[in-house]
Motif scaffolding. Structure first.
Motif, PDB file in Angstrom:
ATOM      1  N   ARG A 167      -4.274   3.210  -8.098  1.00  0.00           N
ATOM      2  CA  ARG A 167      -3.849   2.166  -9.042  1.00  0.00           C
ATOM      3  C   ARG A 167      -4.842   1.002  -9.027  1.00  0.00           C
ATOM      4  O   ARG A 167      -5.681   0.919  -8.139  1.00  0.00           O
ATOM      5  N   PRO A 168      -4.740   0.082  -9.995  1.00  0.00           N
ATOM      6  CA  PRO A 168      -5.633  -1.069 -10.017  1.00  0.00           C
ATOM      7  C   PRO A 168      -5.509  -1.837  -8.699  1.00  0.00           C
ATOM      8  O   PRO A 168      -4.397  -1.967  -8.170  1.00  0.00           O
ATOM      9  N   LEU A 169      -6.621  -2.328  -8.176  1.00  0.00           N
ATOM     10  CA  LEU A 169      -6.643  -3.017  -6.873  1.00  0.00           C
ATOM     11  C   LEU A 169      -6.009  -2.123  -5.805  1.00  0.00           C
ATOM     12  O   LEU A 169      -5.257  -2.577  -4.962  1.00  0.00           O
ATOM     13  N   GLY A 170      -6.330  -0.825  -5.863  1.00  0.00           N
ATOM     14  CA  GLY A 170      -5.679   0.146  -4.992  1.00  0.00           C
ATOM     15  C   GLY A 170      -6.037  -0.025  -3.527  1.00  0.00           C
ATOM     16  O   GLY A 170      -6.967  -0.747  -3.169  1.00  0.00           O
ATOM     17  N   ALA A 171      -5.284   0.687  -2.687  1.00  0.00           N
ATOM     18  CA  ALA A 171      -5.459   0.593  -1.231  1.00  0.00           C
ATOM     19  C   ALA A 171      -6.810   1.152  -0.825  1.00  0.00           C
ATOM     20  O   ALA A 171      -7.259   2.175  -1.340  1.00  0.00           O
ATOM     21  N   ARG A 172      -7.457   0.471   0.134  1.00  0.00           N
ATOM     22  CA  ARG A 172      -8.743   0.916   0.670  1.00  0.00           C
ATOM     23  C   ARG A 172      -8.689   1.113   2.180  1.00  0.00           C
ATOM     24  O   ARG A 172      -9.704   1.333   2.822  1.00  0.00           O
ATOM     25  N   SER A 173      -7.518   0.939   2.742  1.00  0.00           N
ATOM     26  CA  SER A 173      -7.366   1.052   4.197  1.00  0.00           C
ATOM     27  C   SER A 173      -5.965   1.578   4.485  1.00  0.00           C
ATOM     28  O   SER A 173      -5.119   1.631   3.579  1.00  0.00           O
ATOM     29  N   LEU A 174      -5.718   1.935   5.722  1.00  0.00           N
ATOM     30  CA  LEU A 174      -4.378   2.424   6.068  1.00  0.00           C
ATOM     31  C   LEU A 174      -3.319   1.330   5.945  1.00  0.00           C
ATOM     32  O   LEU A 174      -2.197   1.592   5.530  1.00  0.00           O
ATOM     33  N   ASP A 175      -3.695   0.096   6.311  1.00  0.00           N
ATOM     34  CA  ASP A 175      -2.736  -0.996   6.126  1.00  0.00           C
ATOM     35  C   ASP A 175      -2.451  -1.202   4.637  1.00  0.00           C
ATOM     36  O   ASP A 175      -1.327  -1.536   4.252  1.00  0.00           O
ATOM     37  N   GLY A 176      -3.480  -1.026   3.808  1.00  0.00           N
ATOM     38  CA  GLY A 176      -3.296  -1.146   2.356  1.00  0.00           C
ATOM     39  C   GLY A 176      -2.313  -0.094   1.854  1.00  0.00           C
ATOM     40  O   GLY A 176      -1.442  -0.386   1.022  1.00  0.00           O
ATOM     41  N   ILE A 177      -2.445   1.116   2.348  1.00  0.00           N
ATOM     42  CA  ILE A 177      -1.507   2.189   1.977  1.00  0.00           C
ATOM     43  C   ILE A 177      -0.107   1.843   2.478  1.00  0.00           C
ATOM     44  O   ILE A 177       0.887   1.991   1.771  1.00  0.00           O
ATOM     45  N   LYS A 178      -0.062   1.325   3.697  1.00  0.00           N
ATOM     46  CA  LYS A 178       1.228   0.992   4.308  1.00  0.00           C
ATOM     47  C   LYS A 178       1.967  -0.072   3.496  1.00  0.00           C
ATOM     48  O   LYS A 178       3.158   0.070   3.222  1.00  0.00           O
ATOM     49  N   ARG A 179       1.250  -1.123   3.103  1.00  0.00           N
ATOM     50  CA  ARG A 179       1.921  -2.190   2.362  1.00  0.00           C
ATOM     51  C   ARG A 179       2.382  -1.727   0.984  1.00  0.00           C
ATOM     52  O   ARG A 179       3.329  -2.268   0.423  1.00  0.00           O
TER      53      ARG A 179
END
Lengths: 421, 478
Positions: free
Chosen positions: B415-427
């Motif tokens: 998605r726009p401004l998508g996750a780039r890290s595991l914490d990003g995926i987590k949030r």
């Protein structure tokens, strides 16, 4: 809705052994549901040897041990589904799962065998203060990365907890080129098997500090160090005993927790001591027709005992679906763990239902030397076995004979305790 | 040259970005971290405050009540998990009753609706686990709980969709006034803008003081928290505060929108603006203080603890607006609690100041609506099976504790401004946020992220920068 005589939740060592035993006891319609990509469970990442000494009289690696059961499951034509996550088990034994091919689907089970295994206690559950950088792994997560995927999660390692996975990983990380600086254990004794202390730490000169814990974690992005301190008898860190370790990795091997979220959903009663289901001699839970075995029932030390226990659960489930144990009446004897014994599995015994010989497994709460394992039928001592040492890290067992129990009509409580010499 | 540069992609900066994206303007957000929602916005109580706390007549009071009122519509527009579960401020000694009544009165004056004092009998019916010492409580039905990550991410995503540019891993090092506006020197080059919105959280004083002679000071005020397993999630059903009183400022016990229980925060002023570590003292303090209003909180169910830093300004007030010696530089400073609640109102206020300064006109094609990561477990079985038939990755569960599928993780990354890290995926998905704390799912989430980003496992980070999980391969040093 499709129906099976027995649905087994989990295709690790417990689920596989239960399936094989159930089939050999005459049940044809069996389904194993496994969330991972292959059968075998956690054994697939346990590439060290030491498995199977009791079951096969030879020393196998984890994947080899699993492969024997997987081959048997395939030979017997037992149905299984991989990459399939069970999301619900209902009280009336409808098991709902999800996977890529079937979507959400439910099957009706004559009997359910819970074999979901356990998970590792995390850093969060320990309340270790400090930062939350990368480089903190449960020992099992690191084991998967190293053994299955070939990745090294760190080069300078401190391990907290001397559970078996932690000890095994101390050796593995060393063999793969990392430097293990220390294994710290909160308790005054190790949580793992004696043989693992010798073969994984002593042989590699890795220090083990008992009564020590991690009191601070440093590093904003990647771990840069931990502070370790001695603890007092109540487990509280003693000020002034802090030592600093510069490391990029902290592995945690601080306990395993049976994964009983699905069991709870089905209304299965869970023991606060084992965090596993309360079961009777047939390894049946309080919900008729739902059985449990392996690490979801209580955490084992050796997989051989898991297989043995799971086979018993498989046989019981097969008998249940054949209607051999439909009548729930009869006497119920309560197992009473006392004086140093934390729990027993089973928790209850219906003498009419038990096999001629039945293994009772238990763990002790602390290390005890030169002691006796004693069994009392109500007030009468019927077993008094000398043990040079018992320890929390090693599961103990006794065997009860049906004949002897039946020779005590009116027996209400069987007590298992540790007595000093 | 941008029309507006916003420093910081936390909840305040993202709210300002979204509100500014309603206007014709060239806007850029500069964020030093690798993702939105990396500072104070990710580590707080996740509460939508009713608005009785702040001083009568303060900007804090006004924006709190406004933000609270805006939240219903915003949550609907941007698909943000939000529940008005109500809050209780518990008085545990008769001697403190005047303070409780004063709080009630303050709330009424601030414009908080529906406030009333409930007596012990009713209180026990509302919350069976309330402390045995509880005498009465101020009940605020407009209090709520929200997903702070989604609130922040949703506003940023929406701003992005409406044309706002986001630059991550870009740390502003200096701001200076120029003829046309401002020049910002960053570790990734020079940026220029006619207006600047200073939404830099604990660092807002640093940037303010670079352009203004009216110095301000922001002190990080650390708050430590426990998060408990879902099995404890219904221990209370409302957010339970302790009346500030004899025991100092109390801690809250609250359900979260995801079904966990949160306990916290402590409040200690510290010097280091990066010290997001938890401490033994802080965690022990929580264990004691949480018992003041709620009895026997099941702390054995703790699955993680964390600390956040409030951006405490000396005057304990939101500083929003242009310093008189730096027109065009719009501060959003001192945004501590109730900053999360007030964020939509703060963003709107900051945007209006910029609009008036630059004479911006509204767009006609502003997109007001956004969608959260699609959650299969919110669908009917039929809908879910249709989804899995079309996209089989929604049938593969990656995070077993929170039941997060590969489809959701892919959505979070793509998605726009998508996750780039595991914490990003987590949030964005909750994968790894459950009781095993990513023990099982992190290797698989790393694998998916590496595949999607077209990079190696050794490049995958927990939260950007040097937070790598993998340092090499087996035996590479032997």
């Amino acid at each position: 809705m499709k129906a099976y005589d027995i649905v087994i939740v989990g295709g690790g060592p417990a689920g596989l052994a239960a399936a094989v035993a159930a089939r050999k006891s005459g049940t044809d319609s069996i389904l194993i549901l496994e969330r991972e990509r292959e059968l075998g469970g956690i054994l697939n990442q346990c590439i060290h040897s030491g498995f199977g000494l009791h079951t096969f009289n030879e020393e196998l690696t984890g994947p080899e041990y699993a492969a024997r059961f997987v081959a048997e499951v395939k030979r017997l034509g037992i149905e299984y589904r991989l990459n399939t996550m069970v999301v619900d088990i209902s009280r009336d034994k409808v098991v709902t799962s999800v996977n890529r091919e079937d979507g959400m689907f439910s099957v009706r089970a004559g009997a359910v065998i819970l074999a979901m295994g356990c998970r590792e206690r995390s850093r969060g559950a320990l309340n270790i203060p400090g930062y939350r950088p990368a480089g903190i792994y449960s020992a099992g997560t690191a084991q998967r990365l190293v053994n299955r995927e070939g990745y090294l999660p760190g080069r300078r390692v401190v391990i907290l907890g001397s559970g078996d996975i932690g000890l095994i990983m101390a050796r593995r990380m060393t063999l793969e080129g990392a430097r293990v600086l220390l294994v710290a254990e909160l308790q005054p004794y190790s949580g793992g098997l004696k043989r693992n202390i010798v073969q994984c730490l002593d042989d590699y000169g890795i220090p083990l500090k008992l009564s020590h814990t991690v009191v601070d974690i440093q590093g904003k992005e990647r771990l840069t160090g931990v502070t370790v301190a001695r603890v007092d008898a109540s487990g509280k860190p003693i000020p002034g005993t802090e030592e600093q370790y510069d490391c990029d990795t902290l592995l945690l091997s601080v306990g395993l927790i049976p994964e009983n979220e699905l069991s709870r959903g089905a209304g299965v009663e869970i023991s606060p001591v084992t965090s596993g289901p309360v079961v009777n001699e047939s390894l049946e839970t309080n919900i008729e027709g739902i059985f449990a075995c392996g690490n979801v029932l209580h955490v084992h030390d050796l997989v051989d005992y898991v297989s043995e226990e799971a086979s018993a659960a498989g046989r019981s489930a097969a008998e249940y679906v054949r209607g051999l144990s439909a009548d729930g009446a009869g006497t119920v004897i309560r197992m009473n763990p006392a004086d140093g014994v934390r729990y027993t599995v089973p928790f209850l015994i219906r003498p009419e239902r038990m096999d001629e010989k039945m293994t009772v497994r238990f763990r002790v709460g602390s290390v005890c030397r030169d002691c006796y394992v004693s069994v009392y039928f109500d007030g009468e001592r019927v077993l008094h076995r000398r043990r040079p040492v018992v320890a929390p890290g090693e599961m103990e067992q006794i065997v009860l004979e049906k004949e002897k129990i039946l020779a005590h009509p009116g027996l209400e409580v069987i007590t298992v305790k540790i007595e000093e010499a | 040259m941008y029309d507006v540069i916003i420093i910081g992609a936390g909840v305040t900066g993202s709210a300002a970005a979204r509100e500014l994206s309603r206007f014709h303007a060239k806007i850029c957000v500069l964020e030093k971290e690798e993702d939105v929602c990396c500072g104070t916005s990710k580590a707080n109580s996740a509460i939508v405050h009713a608005g009785y706390d702040a001083e009568n007549g303060s900007l804090m009071a006004e924006l709190n009540v406004q933000g609270n009122r805006m939240m219903t519509q915003l949550a609907e527009e941007l698909d943000i998990p939000f529940v008005r579960n109500g809050s209780l401020v518990v008085c545990t000694a008769e001697a403190d009753r005047p303070a409780l009544e004063a709080l009630h009165e303050r709330g009424v004056k601030n414009g908080v609706e529906g406030l009333r004092i409930v007596e012990r009998e009713e209180l026990v019916r509302m919350e069976p686990h309330i402390s045995d010492q509880a005498q009465a409580a101020l009940y605020a039905p407009t209090g709520g709980i929200i997903c702070p990550f989604r609130l922040n991410i949703a506003m940023a995503e929406n701003a992005c969709e409406n044309g706002v540019e986001f630059q991550f891993n870009t740390c502003v090092e200096n701001v200076e006034k120029t003829e046309e506006g401002f020049r910002l020197r960053t570790d990734r080059g020079i940026y220029e803008a006619r207006c600047v919105v200073n939404a830099a959280g604990v660092y807002a004083d640093r940037f303010h003081n670079m352009v203004s002679g009216r110095k301000i000071r922001i002190t990080p005020r650390k708050g430590e928290y426990y998060l408990l397993d879902r099995t404890a999630g219904d221990y209370v059903s409302r957010t339970v505060f302790t009346l500030p009183g004899r025991y100092g400022k109390g801690v809250l016990v609250s359900p979260t929108v995801h079904g966990n229980l949160i306990v916290g925060p402590t409040a200690h002023d510290i010097g280091d603006k990066e010290a997001t570590n938890t401490t033994r003292e802080g965690l022990d303090e929580l264990a004691v203080k949480c018992a003041a209003a709620v009895k026997d909180v099941p702390l054995r169910q703790v699955i993680t603890s964390f600390a956040g830093l409030r951006a405490h300004e000396d005057g304990h007030e939101f500083l929003i607006g242009e310093p008189d010696d730096a027109p065009g530089f719009v501060d959003c400073a001192g945004i501590e609690s109730p900053g999360l609640t007030a964020s939509p109102a703060i963003g709107r206020m900051a945007a209006r100041i910029v609009r008036d300064r630059l004479g911006l006109t509204e767009k006609e094609d502003f997109i007001a609506v956004g969608h959260d990561v699609l959650r299969p477990d919110r669908l009917s079985v039929q809908e879910r099976n249709d989804l899995i038939r079309r996209h089989p990755e929604y049938g593969t569960v990656i995070c077993r504790c929170e039941t997060v599928t590969e489809g959701e993780i892919l959505d979070a990354i793509r998605r726009p401004l998508g996750a780039r890290s595991l914490d990003g995926i987590k949030r964005r998905t909750r994968a790894g946020m459950g009781r095993c704390q990513a023990g099982f799912c992190s290797p698989r989430a790393m694998e998916i992220l590496a595949r999607e980003l077209g990079t190696g496992m050794d490049r995958i980070t927990k939260s950007g920068g040097d937070s790598r999980f993998i340092v090499g391969t087996d035996k590479d040093s032997l």
